[in-house]
Design an enzyme around this catalytic site. Structure first.
Site, PDB file in Angstrom:
ATOM      1  N   ASN A 264       0.645  -1.295   0.117  1.00  0.00           N
ATOM      2  CA  ASN A 264      -0.418   0.011   0.291  1.00  0.00           C
ATOM      3  C   ASN A 264       0.938   0.705   0.381  1.00  0.00           C
ATOM      4  OD1 ASN A 264      -2.250   2.202   0.512  1.00  0.00           O
ATOM      5  ND2 ASN A 264      -3.130   0.411   2.288  1.00  0.00           N
TER       6      ASN A 264
ATOM      7  N   LYS B   3       3.307   1.291   3.305  1.00  0.00           N
ATOM      8  CA  LYS B   3       3.003  -0.265   3.601  1.00  0.00           C
ATOM      9  C   LYS B   3       3.304  -1.665   3.408  1.00  0.00           C
ATOM     10  CE  LYS B   3      -1.083   2.636   6.466  1.00  0.00           C
ATOM     11  NZ  LYS B   3      -1.903   2.547   6.629  1.00  0.00           N
TER      12      LYS B   3
ATOM     13  N   ARG C 227      -2.027  -2.043  -3.586  1.00  0.00           N
ATOM     14  CA  ARG C 227      -4.122  -1.407  -3.146  1.00  0.00           C
ATOM     15  C   ARG C 227      -3.301  -0.742  -4.748  1.00  0.00           C
ATOM     16  NH1 ARG C 227      -4.766   3.528   0.700  1.00  0.00           N
ATOM     17  NH2 ARG C 227      -6.965   3.621   0.364  1.00  0.00           N
TER      18      ARG C 227
ATOM     19  N   HIS D 187     -13.265   3.079   0.671  1.00  0.00           N
ATOM     20  CA  HIS D 187     -12.857   2.034   1.103  1.00  0.00           C
ATOM     21  C   HIS D 187     -13.616   0.710   0.563  1.00  0.00           C
ATOM     22  CE1 HIS D 187     -12.774   5.228   3.927  1.00  0.00           C
ATOM     23  NE2 HIS D 187     -12.019   4.771   4.166  1.00  0.00           N
TER      24      HIS D 187
ATOM     25  N   GLY E 268     -13.434   5.141  10.440  1.00  0.00           N
ATOM     26  CA  GLY E 268     -12.085   5.521  11.607  1.00  0.00           C
ATOM     27  C   GLY E 268     -11.565   7.257  10.819  1.00  0.00           C
ATOM     28  N   ASN E 269     -10.463   6.754  10.560  1.00  0.00           N
ATOM     29  CA  ASN E 269     -10.107   8.069  10.373  1.00  0.00           C
ATOM     30  C   ASN E 269     -10.681   9.134   9.098  1.00  0.00           C
ATOM     31  OD1 ASN E 269      -8.428  10.830  10.806  1.00  0.00           O
ATOM     32  ND2 ASN E 269      -6.606  10.359   9.807  1.00  0.00           N
ATOM     33  N   GLY E 270     -10.307   7.953   8.039  1.00  0.00           N
ATOM     34  CA  GLY E 270     -11.172   8.378   7.181  1.00  0.00           C
ATOM     35  C   GLY E 270     -12.807   7.413   7.049  1.00  0.00           C
TER      36      GLY E 270
ATOM     37  N   ARG F 134     -11.591  15.818   7.475  1.00  0.00           N
ATOM     38  CA  ARG F 134     -12.347  16.031   6.248  1.00  0.00           C
ATOM     39  C   ARG F 134     -13.788  16.566   6.455  1.00  0.00           C
ATOM     40  NH1 ARG F 134     -11.345  10.742   3.846  1.00  0.00           N
ATOM     41  NH2 ARG F 134      -8.991  10.368   3.975  1.00  0.00           N
TER      42      ARG F 134
ATOM     43  N   PHE G 204     -10.540  10.058  17.242  1.00  0.00           N
ATOM     44  CA  PHE G 204     -11.308  10.050  18.458  1.00  0.00           C
ATOM     45  C   PHE G 204     -11.320   9.576  20.201  1.00  0.00           C
ATOM     46  CE2 PHE G 204     -14.025  10.303  14.412  1.00  0.00           C
ATOM     47  CZ  PHE G 204     -15.086  10.082  14.382  1.00  0.00           C
TER      48      PHE G 204
ATOM     49  N   GLY H 227     -11.277   1.391  13.041  1.00  0.00           N
ATOM     50  CA  GLY H 227     -11.042   1.997  14.236  1.00  0.00           C
ATOM     51  C   GLY H 227     -11.704   2.673  15.122  1.00  0.00           C
TER      52      GLY H 227
ATOM     53  N   GLY I 158     -15.453   1.976  14.609  1.00  0.00           N
ATOM     54  CA  GLY I 158     -15.877   0.844  14.457  1.00  0.00           C
ATOM     55  C   GLY I 158     -16.074  -0.262  15.624  1.00  0.00           C
ATOM     56  N   GLU I 159     -14.277  -0.471  15.284  1.00  0.00           N
ATOM     57  CA  GLU I 159     -14.328  -1.733  15.795  1.00  0.00           C
ATOM     58  C   GLU I 159     -13.297  -1.562  17.762  1.00  0.00           C
ATOM     59  OE1 GLU I 159     -10.647  -3.723  13.894  1.00  0.00           O
ATOM     60  OE2 GLU I 159     -11.954  -2.983  11.982  1.00  0.00           O
TER      61      GLU I 159
ATOM     62  N   GLU J  28      -8.150  -5.350   5.304  1.00  0.00           N
ATOM     63  CA  GLU J  28      -7.846  -4.729   3.123  1.00  0.00           C
ATOM     64  C   GLU J  28      -6.910  -5.748   3.017  1.00  0.00           C
ATOM     65  OE1 GLU J  28      -9.262  -0.390   2.941  1.00  0.00           O
ATOM     66  OE2 GLU J  28      -8.548  -1.329   5.327  1.00  0.00           O
TER      67      GLU J  28
HETATM   68  P1  ADP Z   1      -7.475   4.992   8.849  1.00  0.00           P
HETATM   69  O1  ADP Z   1      -7.039   3.591   8.090  1.00  0.00           O
HETATM   70  O2  ADP Z   1      -8.646   5.736   8.387  1.00  0.00           O
HETATM   71  O3  ADP Z   1      -6.100   5.172   8.963  1.00  0.00           O
HETATM   72  P2  ADP Z   1      -8.241   3.812  11.330  1.00  0.00           P
HETATM   73  O4  ADP Z   1      -9.304   2.345  10.730  1.00  0.00           O
HETATM   74  O5  ADP Z   1      -7.262   3.264  11.671  1.00  0.00           O
HETATM   75  O6  ADP Z   1      -8.174   4.511  10.355  1.00  0.00           O
HETATM   76  O7  ADP Z   1      -9.082   4.306  12.720  1.00  0.00           O
HETATM   77  C1  ADP Z   1      -8.496   5.145  13.493  1.00  0.00           C
HETATM   78  C2  ADP Z   1      -8.982   5.974  14.059  1.00  0.00           C
HETATM   79  O8  ADP Z   1      -9.629   5.398  15.024  1.00  0.00           O
HETATM   80  C3  ADP Z   1      -8.331   6.914  15.369  1.00  0.00           C
HETATM   81  O9  ADP Z   1      -8.076   8.022  14.424  1.00  0.00           O
HETATM   82  C4  ADP Z   1      -8.963   6.947  15.865  1.00  0.00           C
HETATM   83  O10 ADP Z   1      -9.779   7.770  16.236  1.00  0.00           O
HETATM   84  C5  ADP Z   1     -10.127   5.968  16.629  1.00  0.00           C
HETATM   85  N1  ADP Z   1      -9.453   4.546  17.307  1.00  0.00           N
HETATM   86  C6  ADP Z   1      -9.032   3.782  17.422  1.00  0.00           C
HETATM   87  N2  ADP Z   1      -9.529   3.197  18.658  1.00  0.00           N
HETATM   88  C7  ADP Z   1      -9.876   3.554  18.941  1.00  0.00           C
HETATM   89  C8  ADP Z   1     -10.817   3.646  20.697  1.00  0.00           C
HETATM   90  N3  ADP Z   1     -10.599   2.888  21.226  1.00  0.00           N
HETATM   91  N4  ADP Z   1     -12.087   3.790  20.671  1.00  0.00           N
HETATM   92  C9  ADP Z   1     -12.428   5.240  20.262  1.00  0.00           C
HETATM   93  N5  ADP Z   1     -11.846   5.329  19.193  1.00  0.00           N
HETATM   94  C10 ADP Z   1     -11.036   4.537  18.224  1.00  0.00           C
END
Ligand code: ADP
Length: 399
Positions: A7, A14, A93, A182, A212-214, A243, A286, A333, A335-336, A386
């Site tokens: 990626n 990555k 990717r 995504h 996530g971040n996005g 964004r 977050f 991030g 959601g999980e 992914e």
């Molecule tokens: P991307 O791949 O889009 O950069 P990720 O899917 O890794 O992002 O998500 C990153 C985001 O997930 C972080 O900016 C953070 O806000 C959020 N995150 C990670 N762990 C937690 C948590 N325990 N509680 C709340 N938010 C979390």
């Protein structure tokens, strides 16, 4: 079979080496500050092998970065394979495949031309992806390679979902339309959701929330994306880390005139200084926002509220679009990991048959049913993967 998943970003790359059949990862890591001062991270997943963390390695270009990855993978002491011959294929990717690609493809000269044709659609991402492919071709000549597109999964959207209400020639001549992103993640969690529900994806209507971040939300009907919240670019839809998400285009004219901003400055604000970062003034992360909100920071609380409200509205919209919902999936991030945000998003949806189980929802980072046993709509937590999709698509096209 071993597949190297790449990626590539403009100054980072990555990688993961994995067996696509078992999903077992042999090693993964990151090259950062390519073209600057080169930092290399290598995490072998085999016991007894040592991790390298952000060590200095000269990487003037992506080629040296790929070479550093290969050197680490075959290193006699800490490597995980004996020689480069054990890398059977490389999966890349690629962010934007435009309308040219509705699935992953073996990379050929013709495919490279088509990916280059998509550069105007993704000027920040596709050039970096192309650089990563060229670097691999140089360092690993003859190894088959596959491109896996973020946009491909969404190519099944009907015209009523992907067409913007602009003069039609902008679509016909200039390909201005909703593409969605995504896709690899939405596709992966869809297939896992079907497995967890014990039904073929073809029989299910699912709303997948990649937060996530996005962030993007997708309506998946019968295993196919029928609508998604990101648009012509990943700037659309939900407010994100930095964004803005959707907004009234009239705001651009107002702010640009008032503050004498040119379009690049305006877009920089929308891409880098907006979203939950912009609203909170605290952070794009977050976790920081939840901490700040707990300490009474009202803007941080508002930012999280806006985000959750945005996801809830999309779930409602996509339920209406599909006429039924069997499952809602949370991934990425937020959601999980965010127990509280999942609960907040899903609460108030009881009218459409969503009933959460607070105890079941109190978990992170593993596949789980988080709705009550009698919830008509199942709510699932599914960690995305992914890289696994990229490795599997690559293997399927290279066997
Ligand atoms: P991307 O791949 O889009 O950069 P990720 O899917 O890794 O992002 O998500 C990153 C985001 O997930 C972080 O900016 C953070 O806000 C959020 N995150 C990670 N762990 C937690 C948590 N325990 N509680 C709340 N938010 C979390």
């Amino acid at each position: 079979m071993n597949v190297l998943v790449i990626n590539a970003g403009s100054s980072s790359l990555k990688y993961q080496l994995m067996d696509p059949d078992t999903g077992i990862v042999l090693a993964k890591g990151l090259c950062e500050r390519i073209g600057i001062d080169g930092k290399f991270t290598y995490k072998p997943q085999v016991e007894g092998k040592e991790t390298l963390k952000a060590v200095d390695v000269a990487m003037p270009t992506h080629s040296e970065a790929i070479q550093a990855v290969l050197n680490a993978l075959v290193d006699p002491e800490n490597g995980v394979i004996a020689s480069m011959k054990e890398i059977d294929a490389v999966g890349h990717r690629v962010v934007h495949g435009g309308e040219a690609f509705n699935k992953s493809v073996r990379i050929t000269g013709e495919v490279m031309n088509a990916i280059e044709d998509c550069i105007p659609l993704a000027p920040l991402h596709n050039p970096a992806n192309i650089t990563g492919i060229r670097a691999c071709e140089k360092v690993m000549p003859g190894v088959p390679m596959v491109a896996v597109f973020d946009t491909a999964f969404h190519q099944t959207m009907p015209a009523k979902a992907f067409t913007y209400a602009l003069p039609y020639e902008y679509y016909k001549n200039d390909k201005v339309r909703r593409y969605g992103f995504h896709g690899t993640s939405h596709k992966y969690v869809t297939s896992r959701a079907a497995a967890m529900l014990g039904k073929p994806a073809a029989e299910l209507k699912i709303i997948t929330c990649h937060l996530g971040n996005g962030s993007s939300v997708t309506a998946v009907d019968g295993g196919k994306s029928v609508d998604t919240s990101m648009g012509f670019t990943p700037l659309a839809g939900l407010p994100m880390g930095t964004r803005s998400g959707d907004l009234d285009a009239g705001i651009l004219q107002y702010l640009m005139n008032k503050y004498q901003l040119n379009i690049d400055e305006m877009l920089n604000i929308l891409n880098k200084k907006s979203g939950v970062q912009g609203v909170s003034g605290v952070s794009s992360d977050f976790r920081d926002l939840e901490d700040a909100a707990e300490k009474g920071n009202e803007q941080a609380a508002l930012a999280v509220d806006m985000f959750n409200y945005g996801v809830k509205k999309l779930i409602g919209a996509y339920a209406a679009a599909m006429g039924r919902v069997d499952a809602i999936v949370f991934t990425a991030g937020v959601g999980e990991n965010s127990v509280g945000q999942r609960l907040d998003i899903a609460s108030g949806l009881e009218f459409m048959g969503v009933k959460m189980d607070a105890a079941a929802n109190n978990c992170r980072g593993k596949e789980a049913f988080i709705s009550a046993a009698d919830s008509k709509v199942k709510v699932l937590l599914i960690p995305t993967d992914e890289e696994l999709v990229i490795a599997r698509d690559t293997a399927a096209l290279c066997k």
